[in-house]
Write a protein that holds these residues in place. Sequence first.
Motif, PDB file in Angstrom:
ATOM      1  N   ARG A  27       4.864   6.286  -1.677  1.00  0.00           N
ATOM      2  CA  ARG A  27       3.452   6.338  -1.279  1.00  0.00           C
ATOM      3  C   ARG A  27       3.113   5.329  -0.183  1.00  0.00           C
ATOM      4  O   ARG A  27       1.964   5.225   0.225  1.00  0.00           O
ATOM      5  N   GLY A  28       4.105   4.562   0.256  1.00  0.00           N
ATOM      6  CA  GLY A  28       3.865   3.564   1.303  1.00  0.00           C
ATOM      7  C   GLY A  28       2.965   2.435   0.852  1.00  0.00           C
ATOM      8  O   GLY A  28       2.200   1.883   1.643  1.00  0.00           O
ATOM      9  N   ILE A  29       3.043   2.084  -0.432  1.00  0.00           N
ATOM     10  CA  ILE A  29       2.176   1.044  -0.991  1.00  0.00           C
ATOM     11  C   ILE A  29       2.954  -0.272  -1.095  1.00  0.00           C
ATOM     12  O   ILE A  29       3.989  -0.344  -1.746  1.00  0.00           O
ATOM     13  N   THR A  30       2.446  -1.285  -0.419  1.00  0.00           N
ATOM     14  CA  THR A  30       3.050  -2.612  -0.442  1.00  0.00           C
ATOM     15  C   THR A  30       2.597  -3.360  -1.696  1.00  0.00           C
ATOM     16  O   THR A  30       1.633  -2.952  -2.365  1.00  0.00           O
ATOM     17  N   TYR A  31       3.261  -4.471  -1.970  1.00  0.00           N
ATOM     18  CA  TYR A  31       2.830  -5.303  -3.100  1.00  0.00           C
ATOM     19  C   TYR A  31       1.425  -5.839  -2.853  1.00  0.00           C
ATOM     20  O   TYR A  31       0.637  -5.971  -3.783  1.00  0.00           O
ATOM     21  N   ALA A  32       1.098  -6.129  -1.596  1.00  0.00           N
ATOM     22  CA  ALA A  32      -0.258  -6.620  -1.278  1.00  0.00           C
ATOM     23  C   ALA A  32      -1.299  -5.551  -1.613  1.00  0.00           C
ATOM     24  O   ALA A  32      -2.340  -5.857  -2.206  1.00  0.00           O
ATOM     25  N   LEU A  33      -1.020  -4.305  -1.244  1.00  0.00           N
ATOM     26  CA  LEU A  33      -1.957  -3.219  -1.544  1.00  0.00           C
ATOM     27  C   LEU A  33      -2.021  -2.953  -3.047  1.00  0.00           C
ATOM     28  O   LEU A  33      -3.099  -2.719  -3.601  1.00  0.00           O
ATOM     29  N   LEU A  34      -0.875  -3.023  -3.713  1.00  0.00           N
ATOM     30  CA  LEU A  34      -0.864  -2.869  -5.172  1.00  0.00           C
ATOM     31  C   LEU A  34      -1.728  -3.946  -5.823  1.00  0.00           C
ATOM     32  O   LEU A  34      -2.499  -3.657  -6.735  1.00  0.00           O
ATOM     33  N   LYS A  41      -9.152  -2.917 -10.853  1.00  0.00           N
ATOM     34  CA  LYS A  41      -9.150  -2.590 -12.291  1.00  0.00           C
ATOM     35  C   LYS A  41      -9.376  -3.821 -13.153  1.00  0.00           C
ATOM     36  O   LYS A  41      -9.422  -3.727 -14.369  1.00  0.00           O
ATOM     37  N   GLY A  42      -9.419  -5.000 -12.525  1.00  0.00           N
ATOM     38  CA  GLY A  42      -9.650  -6.229 -13.278  1.00  0.00           C
ATOM     39  C   GLY A  42      -8.400  -7.039 -13.562  1.00  0.00           C
ATOM     40  O   GLY A  42      -8.468  -8.060 -14.234  1.00  0.00           O
ATOM     41  N   ALA A  43      -7.246  -6.581 -13.055  1.00  0.00           N
ATOM     42  CA  ALA A  43      -5.992  -7.325 -13.254  1.00  0.00           C
ATOM     43  C   ALA A  43      -5.761  -8.194 -12.025  1.00  0.00           C
ATOM     44  O   ALA A  43      -5.701  -7.697 -10.908  1.00  0.00           O
ATOM     45  N   MET A  66      -0.406   0.816 -15.885  1.00  0.00           N
ATOM     46  CA  MET A  66      -1.527   0.452 -15.022  1.00  0.00           C
ATOM     47  C   MET A  66      -1.139   0.626 -13.556  1.00  0.00           C
ATOM     48  O   MET A  66      -1.917   1.170 -12.764  1.00  0.00           O
ATOM     49  N   CYS A  67       0.060   0.197 -13.197  1.00  0.00           N
ATOM     50  CA  CYS A  67       0.530   0.371 -11.817  1.00  0.00           C
ATOM     51  C   CYS A  67       0.603   1.847 -11.467  1.00  0.00           C
ATOM     52  O   CYS A  67       0.131   2.260 -10.393  1.00  0.00           O
ATOM     53  N   MET A  68       1.172   2.650 -12.353  1.00  0.00           N
ATOM     54  CA  MET A  68       1.271   4.087 -12.100  1.00  0.00           C
ATOM     55  C   MET A  68      -0.124   4.692 -11.903  1.00  0.00           C
ATOM     56  O   MET A  68      -0.340   5.505 -11.000  1.00  0.00           O
ATOM     57  N   ASP A  69      -1.073   4.263 -12.716  1.00  0.00           N
ATOM     58  CA  ASP A  69      -2.439   4.762 -12.634  1.00  0.00           C
ATOM     59  C   ASP A  69      -3.070   4.422 -11.286  1.00  0.00           C
ATOM     60  O   ASP A  69      -3.586   5.302 -10.606  1.00  0.00           O
ATOM     61  N   VAL A  70      -3.009   3.153 -10.886  1.00  0.00           N
ATOM     62  CA  VAL A  70      -3.712   2.746  -9.664  1.00  0.00           C
ATOM     63  C   VAL A  70      -3.075   3.298  -8.394  1.00  0.00           C
ATOM     64  O   VAL A  70      -3.754   3.423  -7.377  1.00  0.00           O
ATOM     65  N   ILE A  71      -1.788   3.669  -8.449  1.00  0.00           N
ATOM     66  CA  ILE A  71      -1.170   4.248  -7.248  1.00  0.00           C
ATOM     67  C   ILE A  71      -1.191   5.778  -7.282  1.00  0.00           C
ATOM     68  O   ILE A  71      -0.728   6.427  -6.350  1.00  0.00           O
TER      69      ILE A  71
END
Length: 80
Positions: A27-34, A41-43, A66-71
Motif C-alpha cells: 500500500r506504500g505506507i511508511t512507518y511515519a504514515l502508519l 485511533k488513539g494509539a 489495529m495496524c491491519m484496520d488502519v491501513i
Amino acid sequence: MMMADNSLTAPYEERAKNILKGELKRRGITYALLAEKLKEKGAHENERNLANKISRGSFTAAFFMMCMDVIGVRQVSLEI
C-alpha cells in the motif's frame, strides 16, 4: 506474566511481521504514515518505535489487528 517459549513462537512472530511489512509495502505506507493513522485511533506510536516493534515481530495480536484496520486490510492469507 508467563512468557512463551521463544522457540515455539518465533516462526509465528516472523510470519506476522512479514505479513504486516508486506501489507504496508503493497500500500506504500511508511512507518511515519502508519504512526499517523494509529494516532487517529488513539494509539501513540512514533516512527522509530513502530520500526523497532515490527522488526522484532513480538507485537500483540491486538496491535497487528489495529495496524491491519488502519491501513485498510480486510483479508489476510495465513498460508505458510
